[in-house]
Every structure is written in C-alpha cells, then in structure tokens.
Design an enzyme around this catalytic site. Structure first.
Site, PDB file in Angstrom:
ATOM      1  N   LYS A 180       0.826  -1.212   0.000  1.00  0.00           N
ATOM      2  CA  LYS A 180       0.000   0.000   0.000  1.00  0.00           C
ATOM      3  C   LYS A 180       0.857   1.257   0.000  1.00  0.00           C
ATOM      4  CE  LYS A 180      -4.086   1.998   2.195  1.00  0.00           C
ATOM      5  NZ  LYS A 180      -5.107   1.830   3.268  1.00  0.00           N
ATOM      6  N   LYS A 207       0.754   4.107  -2.821  1.00  0.00           N
ATOM      7  CA  LYS A 207       0.488   5.497  -2.435  1.00  0.00           C
ATOM      8  C   LYS A 207       1.587   6.441  -2.944  1.00  0.00           C
ATOM      9  CE  LYS A 207      -2.648   5.348   1.483  1.00  0.00           C
ATOM     10  NZ  LYS A 207      -3.496   6.390   0.903  1.00  0.00           N
ATOM     11  N   LYS A 226     -11.867 -22.802   0.911  1.00  0.00           N
ATOM     12  CA  LYS A 226     -11.219 -22.754  -0.403  1.00  0.00           C
ATOM     13  C   LYS A 226     -10.306 -23.963  -0.597  1.00  0.00           C
ATOM     14  CE  LYS A 226      -9.208 -19.535  -3.683  1.00  0.00           C
ATOM     15  NZ  LYS A 226      -8.890 -18.114  -3.954  1.00  0.00           N
ATOM     16  N   ARG A 242      -7.613  -6.281   2.743  1.00  0.00           N
ATOM     17  CA  ARG A 242      -8.247  -7.214   3.672  1.00  0.00           C
ATOM     18  C   ARG A 242      -7.394  -8.472   3.807  1.00  0.00           C
ATOM     19  NH1 ARG A 242      -7.860 -11.241   1.011  1.00  0.00           N
ATOM     20  NH2 ARG A 242      -9.111 -11.926  -0.754  1.00  0.00           N
ATOM     21  N   GLU A 287      -2.864 -10.678  -3.469  1.00  0.00           N
ATOM     22  CA  GLU A 287      -3.703 -10.553  -4.651  1.00  0.00           C
ATOM     23  C   GLU A 287      -4.113  -9.084  -4.800  1.00  0.00           C
ATOM     24  OE1 GLU A 287      -7.626 -12.697  -6.469  1.00  0.00           O
ATOM     25  OE2 GLU A 287      -7.935 -11.445  -4.700  1.00  0.00           O
ATOM     26  N   HIS A 342      -6.892  -8.967 -12.286  1.00  0.00           N
ATOM     27  CA  HIS A 342      -6.393  -9.618 -11.083  1.00  0.00           C
ATOM     28  C   HIS A 342      -4.907  -9.930 -11.235  1.00  0.00           C
ATOM     29  CE1 HIS A 342     -10.515 -11.277  -9.499  1.00  0.00           C
ATOM     30  NE2 HIS A 342     -10.594 -10.032  -9.937  1.00  0.00           N
TER      31      HIS A 342
END
Length: 233
Positions: free
Chosen positions: A39, A43, A74, A64, A160, A141
């Site tokens: 992140k 940014k 899964k 998340r 991901e 993706h």
C-alpha cells in the site's frame, strides 16, 4: 490491524502438522505487513502521478486479510488437505488489495509500471477486462510477491491485487449483495439484469475513455488501452 481467529484453524489442521502451528501463528502478521508495504508503494506512485499530471487516477485503495473459515473452505473446494503447507502454497489471496481507478487506461498504466519494478514480482495475471466472466464481471487480477526484510532474512509474501474502475466496482458490489441476499440462488431474471448492467458499466467506461482523451489531450504519449489489448502473461 485486522483480527485473525487462529483457533478456527487450530482445530482443523492435521495433527501431524501441529508442529508447524507456531509458524502459522506469525503468518497473519506477515501478510498484514506485506499489505502495508504494498500500500505504501502504491500510495507513492499515486503521489507521483498527482505531482506530474495534476491529478491521481486512483480513487481509493482497500485491503483485507482472508478469514480462516474462507481459507479452509477454499482448500476443501480445491481438494487439498488442511495443512499449513497447503495454506501457504495453494491459497494466493490470503492478503488482498483492491485499487479502484477513474479510467481503464490507468489500470494498464499501473500494470506496466509494476512489471518493471524489482521490489514487486508479478506471479500471475488474469485479465477479466479483456475477457469478462460470463456474468459480466470485469477486473484485472494480479498475484504479486512483496519482499519483507526480517531478522531471519528476506521473505517474499503473496498478495492478490484487484484493479477495476468505479463502474466495475459498483457493479461487483451490487452482484455481491444480490448473491448474498439470494444465498447464491439468484433468479434468472435478476442474472439477466445484472448482465445488462455489466454491459452498461462497460459502455460507461468506454465513454469515459473518450472523455479522458479530450481532457488529457491527444498529444499524450502514454499507451492507448481503450480497446483493452490482450496481455502476455
């Protein structure tokens, strides 16, 4: 930091694999650190875009960590035993990031930039913009690996990334709400309307591509992705 209920996994992991439970206990922290690291990189790119172009094409970023129950489900769907090794090696979306853009072109611009970086490794690309799912779902993706420098040395963690436009994100949110409401048994007429809505969202994105060219000017040297060229993976 997102809470992670390790007890849910403890009782499901094979008895012979409990010796690795201490290793698993620290994984949620490592995945969170990988998300934070990624992140920060995005940014920084966002800030540079704003300085150079006067605006940032990234509308917002969400992250998340996958819940233990979802991880177990899964693994079972994929036919794997619930072991620590399978959790780490077979589930690639435990850490997830969604980046929402104003325009389709900027999704591909960020992709091209990420391909050239040495501090991010792209492991897999699934282009559901070029090849939408049958229900109309569109998104790009990526499975990437992000390096963490730890006391034990460098460790690459998988994340991901889902990249989509505002229109794609709105459609996906509505689809999720409907599938949750109908417990995945969505009536046929609702599925048809969702598909029509997906076409409308795609048409909006194409119109916005044209407006973007007007705003940015035809002299822009950046690649034109208005027709969603096929990617080589």
């Amino acid at each position: 930091m997102q809470k992670f209920n390790l007890k849910e996994l403890y009782w499901e992991i094979d008895e012979n694999d409990l010796r690795k439970f201490e290793e698993w206990k620290k994984l949620p922290i490592l995945y969170q650190l990988a998300l934070d690291e990624l992140k920060n990189k995005i940014k920084l790119i966002q800030t540079e875009w704003k300085i150079e172009n006067g605006y940032s094409p990234i509308e917002h970023i969400k992250t998340r960590i996958k819940e233990p129950k979802s991880i177990m489900n899964k693994l079972q769907r994929k036919g794997y035993d619930i072991t620590v090794d399978n959790i780490v090696n077979q589930i690639h979306d435990i850490a997830g990031m969604r980046i929402v853009f104003s325009f389709v072109q900027d999704i591909y611009s960020l992709l091209e930039h990420l391909k050239q970086r040495e501090d991010i490794s792209i492991l897999e690309i699934k282009d559901y913009i070029e090849h939408p799912k049958p229900n109309g779902y569109q998104s790009l993706h990526l499975i990437v690996a992000v390096p963490l420098t730890l006391l034990e040395g460098q460790r690459w963690m998988k994340v991901e990334i889902q990249m989509r436009t505002l229109a794609m994100d709105f459609w996906a949110s509505m689809e999720h709400i409907l599938y949750y409401k109908y417990e995945k048994q969505v009536p046929y007429h609702v599925v048809e309307e969702l598909t029509e809505a997906a076409k409308a969202a795609d048409a909006l994105d194409k119109k916005m591509c044209g407006l973007r060219k007007e705003i940015m000017g035809s002299s822009s040297s950046e690649p034109d992705h208005s027709n969603h060229p096929k990617l080589l993976t």
